[in-house]
Structure formats: structure tokens, C-alpha cells
Motif scaffolding. Structure first.
Motif, PDB file in Angstrom:
ATOM      1  N   ALA A 235      -6.794   2.654  10.872  1.00 53.75           N
ATOM      2  CA  ALA A 235      -6.075   1.662  11.678  1.00 53.75           C
ATOM      3  C   ALA A 235      -4.837   1.135  10.969  1.00 53.75           C
ATOM      4  O   ALA A 235      -3.983   0.502  11.601  1.00 53.75           O
ATOM      5  CB  ALA A 235      -7.006   0.506  12.029  1.00 53.75           C
ATOM      6  N   LEU A 236      -4.700   1.405   9.673  1.00 51.20           N
ATOM      7  CA  LEU A 236      -3.560   0.886   8.916  1.00 51.20           C
ATOM      8  C   LEU A 236      -2.225   1.326   9.518  1.00 51.20           C
ATOM      9  O   LEU A 236      -1.231   0.616   9.434  1.00 51.20           O
ATOM     10  CB  LEU A 236      -3.644   1.329   7.456  1.00 51.20           C
ATOM     11  CG  LEU A 236      -2.556   0.760   6.533  1.00 51.20           C
ATOM     12  CD1 LEU A 236      -2.657  -0.759   6.444  1.00 51.20           C
ATOM     13  CD2 LEU A 236      -2.633   1.377   5.148  1.00 51.20           C
ATOM     14  N   GLN A 237      -2.222   2.494  10.151  1.00 48.61           N
ATOM     15  CA  GLN A 237      -0.966   2.996  10.727  1.00 48.61           C
ATOM     16  C   GLN A 237      -0.435   2.089  11.838  1.00 48.61           C
ATOM     17  O   GLN A 237       0.741   2.163  12.191  1.00 48.61           O
ATOM     18  CB  GLN A 237      -1.169   4.408  11.275  1.00 48.61           C
ATOM     19  CG  GLN A 237      -2.206   4.506  12.388  1.00 48.61           C
ATOM     20  CD  GLN A 237      -2.522   5.934  12.763  1.00 48.61           C
ATOM     21  OE1 GLN A 237      -1.648   6.661  13.237  1.00 48.61           O
ATOM     22  NE2 GLN A 237      -3.763   6.348  12.536  1.00 48.61           N
ATOM     23  N   PHE A 238      -1.305   1.223  12.386  1.00 47.66           N
ATOM     24  CA  PHE A 238      -0.877   0.332  13.461  1.00 47.66           C
ATOM     25  C   PHE A 238      -0.635  -1.098  12.968  1.00 47.66           C
ATOM     26  O   PHE A 238      -0.321  -1.987  13.760  1.00 47.66           O
ATOM     27  CB  PHE A 238      -1.927   0.315  14.579  1.00 47.66           C
ATOM     28  CG  PHE A 238      -2.278   1.689  15.086  1.00 47.66           C
ATOM     29  CD1 PHE A 238      -1.298   2.522  15.604  1.00 47.66           C
ATOM     30  CD2 PHE A 238      -3.583   2.162  15.012  1.00 47.66           C
ATOM     31  CE1 PHE A 238      -1.613   3.801  16.062  1.00 47.66           C
ATOM     32  CE2 PHE A 238      -3.914   3.434  15.461  1.00 47.66           C
ATOM     33  CZ  PHE A 238      -2.917   4.256  15.983  1.00 47.66           C
ATOM     34  N   VAL A 239      -0.800  -1.298  11.660  1.00 54.43           N
ATOM     35  CA  VAL A 239      -0.565  -2.622  11.070  1.00 54.43           C
ATOM     36  C   VAL A 239       0.933  -2.793  10.835  1.00 54.43           C
ATOM     37  O   VAL A 239       1.584  -1.902  10.276  1.00 54.43           O
ATOM     38  CB  VAL A 239      -1.330  -2.769   9.737  1.00 54.43           C
ATOM     39  CG1 VAL A 239      -0.977  -4.097   9.062  1.00 54.43           C
ATOM     40  CG2 VAL A 239      -2.832  -2.670   9.974  1.00 54.43           C
ATOM     41  N   PRO A 240       1.508  -3.923  11.253  1.00 53.69           N
ATOM     42  CA  PRO A 240       2.939  -4.165  11.017  1.00 53.69           C
ATOM     43  C   PRO A 240       3.272  -4.041   9.528  1.00 53.69           C
ATOM     44  O   PRO A 240       2.455  -4.404   8.667  1.00 53.69           O
ATOM     45  CB  PRO A 240       3.134  -5.602  11.519  1.00 53.69           C
ATOM     46  CG  PRO A 240       2.045  -5.788  12.531  1.00 53.69           C
ATOM     47  CD  PRO A 240       0.874  -5.023  11.996  1.00 53.69           C
ATOM     48  N   GLU A 241       4.450  -3.541   9.228  1.00 56.12           N
ATOM     49  CA  GLU A 241       4.866  -3.287   7.847  1.00 56.12           C
ATOM     50  C   GLU A 241       4.690  -4.509   6.947  1.00 56.12           C
ATOM     51  O   GLU A 241       4.203  -4.395   5.827  1.00 56.12           O
ATOM     52  CB  GLU A 241       6.334  -2.844   7.826  1.00 56.12           C
ATOM     53  CG  GLU A 241       6.575  -1.441   8.357  1.00 56.12           C
ATOM     54  CD  GLU A 241       6.035  -0.365   7.423  1.00 56.12           C
ATOM     55  OE1 GLU A 241       5.826  -0.664   6.231  1.00 56.12           O
ATOM     56  OE2 GLU A 241       5.824   0.768   7.892  1.00 56.12           O
TER      57      GLU A 241
END
Length: 319
Positions: A235-241
């Protein structure tokens, strides 16, 4: 043919009933055929017509209800049809129209809710529809519109949260949406925008972190993102930078490489049983793969599938 050869054939069909296909017609005796269908009901398709007796047909459908498609029409009795749908609800599609009684239809949906699609319209009662969605929430798509009540919709999402997709818009209440995402986080995709609150989004992440993909940008808070990556590192890929901390990156690394990492979400339209829930950390993923996955049954139905039988032979070639 000597007794040794006959015994070899009998042993072969006892091990794999589908090997009956490779047995020459003149050697397909009643004993051989019965042994084959008791091992694998699908072998009924290779039983000579004159040997498809009531006894052999019953043995076949008791082993695999789908074998009903190969039962001669005059032998499709109420008893054989009922035995078939109790073993595999999908066999309802092969039950003659005049035998699709309320009793047989109910037995079918209790075994497999998806069989609701083959229940005659006049028999799609509230009771049968409710039984179907309680067995498989995704059967809600086959419930007539006028029967998609709050009670039936709630029963459906409690069994499979992704069934929220088929809940009428006016019934997607806070309670039903919350019940859906608590059962299957991917259900967040079908929660109305106005109801995608912090509480509902967080509940969804705790169940299926990958569902962060469907959380509105303004709700991807530190708490929600953390809950998501804790449940599924991918899910990290969808976490804002600006929220990607060193700790969350480490969690993604573990989640992406661990053997028990949860699988990606299903393609749109696929029922939840195609994607198992995330296993517990201490459990191997293989423990969550069902012995007889329903997806195989659905694929078999969609493609008119019949399994390829093994080739029965010996050192000198085919028997």
C-alpha cells in the motif's frame, strides 16, 4: 482379455476415474464404469449409454453434482437432481425446468449462493434470495431489484463486503457501508463519497491495506496510511510522498518480499473468493488456498469446461 489386464484397468479407474476415456468401449463393463464414476463423477460422460443406469448416475452426481449434465433425460428424477445440487449448487442449470421446485432451488443456493442465477424468476422469493446471499454475498447481483431490501443487502455485505457493489445507491447507508468495509476493505471502492469518512476508511485499511488506492486524497492521513501499510506493505505506493517515512518504507520492503504477504486486490467485477483474505503472519499462504476453490467452478461453467482425462496405457501403448 485376461484377468491381469482387467485388474490393471480396474486399478487405473479406481485411481483416476477419468482414465475411463482411454478404456476401449468393449472393455467398459458395469463394474469398471461404476468404479470410475465413484472416483470422479465427471467420468459419467465416458460411460456407454446402455450402462448409464440410475445407480451409476446417482453415484456420479453424489461424487460431483456437475455430472448431472451427462445423466440421460429419462433418469433426471427429482431424487437425482436433488442429490446433484446438494453436492454442487451449480448443477441447478442442468435440472429440467419442471423439476426446479422451490425445494431443489433452495438446496442449490444453500450449497452455492451463485446458483441463484439459475433459479426461475417466479421462485426468486425473499427466503431463497436471503439464503443465497448468506451463503455468498456476491449472489446479490442476481437478486431481483424489488427484493434488494436493507435486510438482504446487509446480509450480503456481511458475508462479502465487496457485494456493496450491488447494493442500490439509496441503501448504501453508513451502517451497511461500515459493515462492508469491515468484512472486506476493498468495498471502500463502492462507498459513496459523502460516506467515506475517516472512520470508515480506517476500518477498511485495517482489513485490506491495498484499498488505500480508493481512499480520497484528502483522507490519506498519517493514521490511515500507517494502518494501510501495516496491513499490507504494498500500500506504500498509494501513500502521499510527504508521508513516506523510513519506517513505512521498511514495512513495504517486508510486505513485498514476505511469503505470507497479502495478494493484490481483485480485478473489478471479480468476487472476493478469487482473492483470499490476508493470512496471519505465522501462517503460510498455502493454508488459505481452498481445496476446491469456487473460482474453478465458475471458470468451468463459463467456458463449458470438461477436464482432460489422463491417458491410460502400458509399456506397449494404449490399452
Amino acid at each position: 482379455m485376461n484377468n491381469t489386464e482387467y485388474d490393471k484397468i480396474l486399478l487405473a479407474v479406481l485411481k483416476d476415474g477419468l482414465s475411463l476415456k482411454s478404456v476401449p468401449e468393449h472393455l467398459r463393463t458395469e463394474e469398471i464404469c461404476e468404479a470410475a464414476v465413484r472416483e470422479n463423477g465427471f467420468a459419467l460422460q465416458y460411460v456407454p449409454e446402455h450402462l448409464r443406469t440410475e445407480e451409476i448416475c446417482e453415484a456420479a452426481v453424489l461424487q460431483n453434482g456437475y455430472a448431472l449434465q451427462d445423466v440421460p433425460e429419462h433418469l433426471c428424477t427429482k431424487e437425482i437432481c436433488e442429490a446433484a445440487v446438494r453436492e454442487d449448487g451449480f448443477a441447478l442449470q442442468y435440472v429440467p425446468e419442471h423439476l426446479r421446485t422451490e425445494e431443489i432451488c433452495e438446496a442449490a443456493v444453500l450449497q452455492n449462493g451463485y446458483a441463484l442465477q439459475d433459479v426461475p424468476e417466479h421462485l426468486c422469493t425473499k427466503e431463497i434470495c436471503e439464503a443465497a446471499v448468506r451463503e455468498d454475498g456476491f449472489a446479490l447481483q442476481y437478486v431481483p431489484e424489488h427484493l434488494r431490501t436493507e435486510e438482504i443487502c446487509e446480509a450480503a455485505v456481511l458475508q462479502n463486503g465487496y457485494a456493496l457493489k450491488f447494493v442500490p445507491e439509496h441503501l448504501r447507508t453508513k451502517e451497511i457501508c461500515e459493515a462492508a468495509v469491515r468484512k472486506n476493505g476493498y468495498g471502500i471502492k463502492f462507498v459513496p463519497e459523502l460516506l467515506r469518512t475517516k472512520e470508515i476508511c480506517e476500518a477498511a485499511m485495517r482489513k485490506n491495506g491495498y484499498a488505500l488506492h480508493d481512499v480520497p486524497e484528502h483522507l490519506r492521513t498519517k493514521e490511515i496510511c500507517e494502518a494501510a501499510v501495516l496491513q499490507n506493505g504494498y500500500a506504500l505506493q498509494f501513500v502521499p510522498e510527504h508521508l513516506r517515512t523510513k519506517e513505512s518504507s521498511e514495512r513495504e520492503s517486508v510486505g513485498a518480499n514476505a511469503i505470507d504477504a497479502p495478494l493484490p486486490p481483485p480485478a473489478e467485477g471479480l468476487p472476493q473468493f478469487a482473492v483470499p483474505d490476508a493470512p496471519h503472519e505465522s501462517e503460510p499462504l498455502v493454508a488459505h488456498v481452498p481445496y476446491r476453490p469456487r473460482w474453478g467452478t465458475l471458470t468451468r461453467r463459463a467456458e463449458g469446461y470438461r477436464p482432460d482425462p489422463p491417458v491410460l496405457g502400458n509399456a506397449n501403448g494404449l490399452l
